[in-house]
Design a protein around this motif. Structure first.
Motif, mmCIF file in Angstrom:
data_model
loop_
_atom_site.group_PDB
_atom_site.id
_atom_site.type_symbol
_atom_site.label_atom_id
_atom_site.label_comp_id
_atom_site.label_asym_id
_atom_site.label_seq_id
_atom_site.Cartn_x
_atom_site.Cartn_y
_atom_site.Cartn_z
ATOM 1 N N ALA A 115 -13.624 -1.867 -10.684
ATOM 2 C CA ALA A 115 -13.070 -0.803 -11.771
ATOM 3 C C ALA A 115 -12.060 -1.683 -11.856
ATOM 4 C CB ALA A 115 -12.108 0.700 -11.920
ATOM 5 N N PHE A 116 -10.881 -1.999 -11.257
ATOM 6 C CA PHE A 116 -10.121 -2.764 -11.698
ATOM 7 C C PHE A 116 -9.815 -4.139 -11.018
ATOM 8 C CE2 PHE A 116 -8.696 1.945 -10.255
ATOM 9 C CZ PHE A 116 -8.214 1.958 -11.432
ATOM 10 N N VAL A 117 -10.436 -4.821 -10.115
ATOM 11 C CA VAL A 117 -9.787 -6.202 -9.455
ATOM 12 C C VAL A 117 -11.131 -7.176 -10.742
ATOM 13 C CG1 VAL A 117 -10.743 -7.702 -7.794
ATOM 14 C CG2 VAL A 117 -10.178 -5.420 -7.281
ATOM 15 N N GLU A 118 -10.286 -8.064 -11.013
ATOM 16 C CA GLU A 118 -11.046 -9.451 -12.128
ATOM 17 C C GLU A 118 -10.720 -11.146 -11.122
ATOM 18 O OE1 GLU A 118 -12.191 -9.050 -14.927
ATOM 19 O OE2 GLU A 118 -11.932 -6.789 -15.922
ATOM 20 N N PRO A 119 -11.525 -11.339 -11.405
ATOM 21 C CA PRO A 119 -11.231 -12.530 -10.887
ATOM 22 C C PRO A 119 -10.220 -13.154 -10.570
ATOM 23 C CG PRO A 119 -13.336 -12.281 -11.785
ATOM 24 C CD PRO A 119 -13.013 -11.439 -12.038
ATOM 25 N N GLY A 120 -9.221 -13.831 -9.278
ATOM 26 C CA GLY A 120 -8.430 -14.065 -9.514
ATOM 27 C C GLY A 120 -7.372 -13.025 -8.852
ATOM 28 N N ASP A 121 -7.087 -11.751 -9.242
ATOM 29 C CA ASP A 121 -6.296 -10.657 -8.920
ATOM 30 C C ASP A 121 -6.501 -10.727 -7.388
ATOM 31 O OD1 ASP A 121 -5.539 -9.848 -11.410
ATOM 32 O OD2 ASP A 121 -7.766 -8.433 -11.064
ATOM 33 N N THR A 122 -5.079 -10.322 -7.344
ATOM 34 C CA THR A 122 -4.291 -10.526 -5.213
ATOM 35 C C THR A 122 -4.234 -9.043 -5.218
ATOM 36 O OG1 THR A 122 -2.708 -12.324 -5.770
ATOM 37 C CG2 THR A 122 -2.705 -11.098 -3.805
ATOM 38 N N VAL A 123 -4.609 -9.019 -4.074
ATOM 39 C CA VAL A 123 -5.122 -7.888 -3.699
ATOM 40 C C VAL A 123 -4.804 -7.726 -1.709
ATOM 41 C CG1 VAL A 123 -6.689 -6.032 -2.321
ATOM 42 C CG2 VAL A 123 -7.189 -6.606 -4.502
ATOM 43 N N LEU A 124 -3.267 -7.011 -2.226
ATOM 44 C CA LEU A 124 -2.525 -6.588 -0.502
ATOM 45 C C LEU A 124 -3.282 -5.941 0.331
ATOM 46 C CD1 LEU A 124 0.001 -7.668 0.112
ATOM 47 C CD2 LEU A 124 1.401 -5.668 -0.221
ATOM 48 N N VAL A 125 -3.683 -6.549 1.168
ATOM 49 C CA VAL A 125 -4.195 -5.959 2.864
ATOM 50 C C VAL A 125 -3.445 -5.827 3.900
ATOM 51 C CG1 VAL A 125 -6.136 -5.917 1.834
ATOM 52 C CG2 VAL A 125 -5.781 -7.815 3.193
ATOM 53 N N ALA A 227 3.027 10.856 -4.710
ATOM 54 C CA ALA A 227 3.458 10.572 -5.814
ATOM 55 C C ALA A 227 3.331 11.562 -6.625
ATOM 56 C CB ALA A 227 2.209 9.521 -6.324
ATOM 57 N N GLN A 228 3.089 12.921 -6.412
ATOM 58 C CA GLN A 228 3.213 13.610 -7.543
ATOM 59 C C GLN A 228 1.691 13.407 -8.825
ATOM 60 O OE1 GLN A 228 3.815 16.925 -6.936
ATOM 61 N NE2 GLN A 228 3.991 16.473 -5.296
ATOM 62 N N ASP A 229 2.820 13.090 -10.040
ATOM 63 C CA ASP A 229 2.261 13.228 -11.003
ATOM 64 C C ASP A 229 2.669 11.783 -12.048
ATOM 65 O OD1 ASP A 229 4.998 13.320 -11.742
ATOM 66 O OD2 ASP A 229 4.626 13.924 -13.437
ATOM 67 N N GLU A 230 3.006 10.775 -10.568
ATOM 68 C CA GLU A 230 2.970 9.117 -11.221
ATOM 69 C C GLU A 230 1.789 9.172 -10.953
ATOM 70 O OE1 GLU A 230 6.380 7.109 -10.211
ATOM 71 O OE2 GLU A 230 6.602 8.955 -8.922
ATOM 72 N N ASP A 231 0.847 7.878 -11.471
ATOM 73 C CA ASP A 231 -0.601 7.174 -11.627
ATOM 74 C C ASP A 231 -0.633 6.135 -10.686
ATOM 75 O OD1 ASP A 231 -1.055 10.001 -12.876
ATOM 76 O OD2 ASP A 231 -0.820 8.694 -14.592
ATOM 77 N N MET A 232 -0.210 6.458 -9.681
ATOM 78 C CA MET A 232 -0.205 5.242 -8.789
ATOM 79 C C MET A 232 -1.248 5.573 -7.587
ATOM 80 S SD MET A 232 4.352 5.756 -8.329
ATOM 81 C CE MET A 232 4.460 4.483 -6.996
ATOM 82 N N VAL A 233 -1.644 6.107 -6.909
ATOM 83 C CA VAL A 233 -1.806 6.095 -5.772
ATOM 84 C C VAL A 233 -3.607 6.787 -6.363
ATOM 85 C CG1 VAL A 233 -2.443 7.268 -3.388
ATOM 86 C CG2 VAL A 233 -0.431 7.073 -4.530
ATOM 87 N N ILE A 234 -4.980 6.320 -5.743
ATOM 88 C CA ILE A 234 -6.236 6.665 -5.125
ATOM 89 C C ILE A 234 -6.236 6.876 -3.691
ATOM 90 C CG2 ILE A 234 -8.771 5.773 -5.740
ATOM 91 C CD1 ILE A 234 -8.192 4.337 -8.261
ATOM 92 N N TYR A 235 -6.994 8.255 -3.606
ATOM 93 C CA TYR A 235 -7.551 8.139 -2.266
ATOM 94 C C TYR A 235 -8.780 8.230 -2.074
ATOM 95 C CZ TYR A 235 -6.810 11.258 1.632
ATOM 96 O OH TYR A 235 -7.220 11.826 2.923
ATOM 97 N N LEU A 236 -8.881 7.551 -0.665
ATOM 98 C CA LEU A 236 -10.275 7.852 -0.657
ATOM 99 C C LEU A 236 -10.853 8.719 0.505
ATOM 100 C CD1 LEU A 236 -10.785 4.035 -0.534
ATOM 101 C CD2 LEU A 236 -11.150 5.543 -1.856
ATOM 102 N N PRO A 255 -6.410 9.847 -10.563
ATOM 103 C CA PRO A 255 -5.327 10.429 -11.246
ATOM 104 C C PRO A 255 -6.434 10.612 -12.300
ATOM 105 C CG PRO A 255 -4.597 8.212 -10.193
ATOM 106 C CD PRO A 255 -5.435 8.807 -10.197
ATOM 107 N N SER A 256 -5.319 11.434 -13.440
ATOM 108 C CA SER A 256 -6.735 12.690 -14.403
ATOM 109 C C SER A 256 -6.936 11.709 -15.359
ATOM 110 C CB SER A 256 -5.286 13.172 -15.082
ATOM 111 O OG SER A 256 -6.000 14.754 -13.634
ATOM 112 N N LYS A 257 -5.962 10.433 -15.742
ATOM 113 C CA LYS A 257 -6.083 9.803 -16.748
ATOM 114 C C LYS A 257 -7.091 8.970 -16.977
ATOM 115 C CE LYS A 257 -0.637 10.157 -18.157
ATOM 116 N NZ LYS A 257 0.348 8.941 -18.333
ATOM 117 N N ILE A 258 -7.860 8.282 -15.586
ATOM 118 C CA ILE A 258 -9.083 7.509 -15.396
ATOM 119 C C ILE A 258 -10.432 7.822 -14.834
ATOM 120 C CG2 ILE A 258 -7.271 5.690 -15.217
ATOM 121 C CD1 ILE A 258 -8.378 6.232 -11.838
#
Length: 407
Positions: A115-125, A227-236, A255-258
């Motif tokens: 859903a989110f990663v395009e080639p060349g994107d940086t993921v921080l781990v 984060a409450q209603d800020e669309d900043m987190v996806i929980y697994l 988040p509801s928006k996605i």
């Protein structure tokens, strides 16, 4: 025609062999004691109750048909939302409509990646981190940046140094009893990292499969609740560690928006999840005394942790091994300062002493700077008497390997 020439870059360049899987295969081949698998022990599965739950699920033959919602059965999604709210993990504004069922946590990681990663994107781990997460992000063409951790989680000052150097799309973190280090991200660190997410505009992927396997101390909060209603987190989340991994039942909270887009992605990739198994899990959860079940898991695993700890203290620590005893989870993250090649030692330990561990260097995103003196030891599947023997064998393997290297 060579069919291999038609393979895409996902297979030929981005996906690497799993060191954990390789060690598990080697252990099985040589009938060794395993400290490799990060999975629960079959003797604590609620098998009888699950069997009854499957029978209840089958009373509705319609559940064997295609389920109309790609996001999973409604009853289970609503149960998860309420369970998380009761545990103060989820904002009150979230509900079952924010929950998407997955085929385990790895499926959730794949959905996030697609859903989110395009080639060349940086993921921080985190450094170290779960290598199969690196596979999920890497197959989509992600680049990796890393932040070291201590006992309280990611080191914020080091994280900000990375963020100041370039755009980061998301931050992947295992918040409780991290695999492999065993660290727990404290709430103060979470607040600081959320502030960084606001400032630098990145998404937080909060992976939390070990939360309910805490043996000492008190639970910390969650990024998604903070984060409450800020669309900043996806929980697994996942039921693999607290019910059974073979049911392949996990979930993500978005988040509801996605939520609708993520549901459409599930439809496009797998059409429908196994609703029959989800119904069986729902029936099990509806009748299970969860507090008593989790208490039994904790009692079982802490005894195994303590047995391995005692044996390591007697047999491996004299050979130079050091570690911090984790307050939960499945893993002891050990270091042997004189060890130069943990991959070679791990194979040696299986072949010579019939005990399996996972080489710690496999958990570092940058292999060129991986710490080859580290080992991950999983105690979940080893009853106390086997754990004591495993520590004895590991100590002997270290002693013999050191002598071999010095010679």
């Amino acid at each position: 025609m060579d069919i291999r020439s038609l393979l895409g870059k996902r297979v030929t360049e981005r996906i690497k062999p799993s060191a954990i899987t390789e060690m598990m295969i080697l252990v099985k081949k040589h009938n060794a004691i395993s400290l490799t698998a990060g999975e629960p022990s079959s003797d604590v599965y609620p098998a009888d109750l699950l069997r009854e739950s499957i029978e209840k699920a089958l009373r509705d033959p319609g559940i064997l048909s295609y389920y109309p919602l790609s996001t999973g059965i409604t009853e289970l999604r609503e149960w998860i939302a309420e369970w998380m709210k009761e545990d103060e993990l989820l904002p009150q504004g979230y509900g079952g409509e924010n929950v998407i069922m997955t085929n385990g946590s790895q499926d959730g990681l794949n959905l996030v990646s697609e859903a989110f990663v395009e080639p060349g994107d940086t993921v921080l781990v985190e450094n170290p981190t779960y290598p199969e997460a690196l596979l999920a992000f890497g197959k989509e063409g992600a680049n990796f940046a890393s932040v070291p951790v201590d006992k309280d989680g990611p080191i914020v000052e080091e994280m900000e140094k990375v963020l100041s150097k370039g755009r980061v799309k998301m931050f992947y973190t295992i918040v409780n009893f991290q695999n492999p280090s065993g660290c727990v991200t404290c709430d103060e660190r979470k607040r600081q990292i959320l502030e960084l997410a606001r400032r630098y505009g990145f998404l937080i992927i909060e992976d939390d499969p070990y939360r309910y396997l805490r043996y000492e101390g008190n639970h910390e909060g969650s990024y998604i609740k903070m984060a409450q209603d800020e669309d900043m987190v996806i929980y697994l989340g996942s039921f693999s560690k607290i019910i059974a991994p073979g049911i392949r039942c996990g979930f993500m909270v978005v988040p509801s928006k996605i939520a609708s887009q993520m549901g459409e992605l599930v439809l496009a990739t797998k059409l429908s999840l196994p609703a029959f198994l989800q119904r069986a899990v729902f029936e099990l959860l509806s009748s299970l005394d969860m507090k008593a079940h989790l208490a039994h898991l904790r009692e079982t695993y802490v005894a195994r942790r303590n047995a391995l700890d005692a044996s390591l203290a007697d047999n491996a620590v004299p050979q130079g091994m050091t570690y911090d005893l984790p307050m939960g989870g499945f893993f002891i993250w050990a270091r042997v300062p004189w060890l130069k090649d943990c991959f070679d030692f791990a194979k040696y330990a299986v072949l010579e002493e019939h005990v399996g561990v996972v080489p710690g260097a496999a958990f570092f995103p940058d292999t060129s700077s991986a710490d080859s003196s580290t080992l991950r030891l999983s105690f979940a599947k080893t009853p106390p008497e086997i754990a004591r023997e495993a520590g004895l064998r590991l100590g002997r393997a270290l002693e013999k390997y050191r002598a071999k290297c010095e010679y």
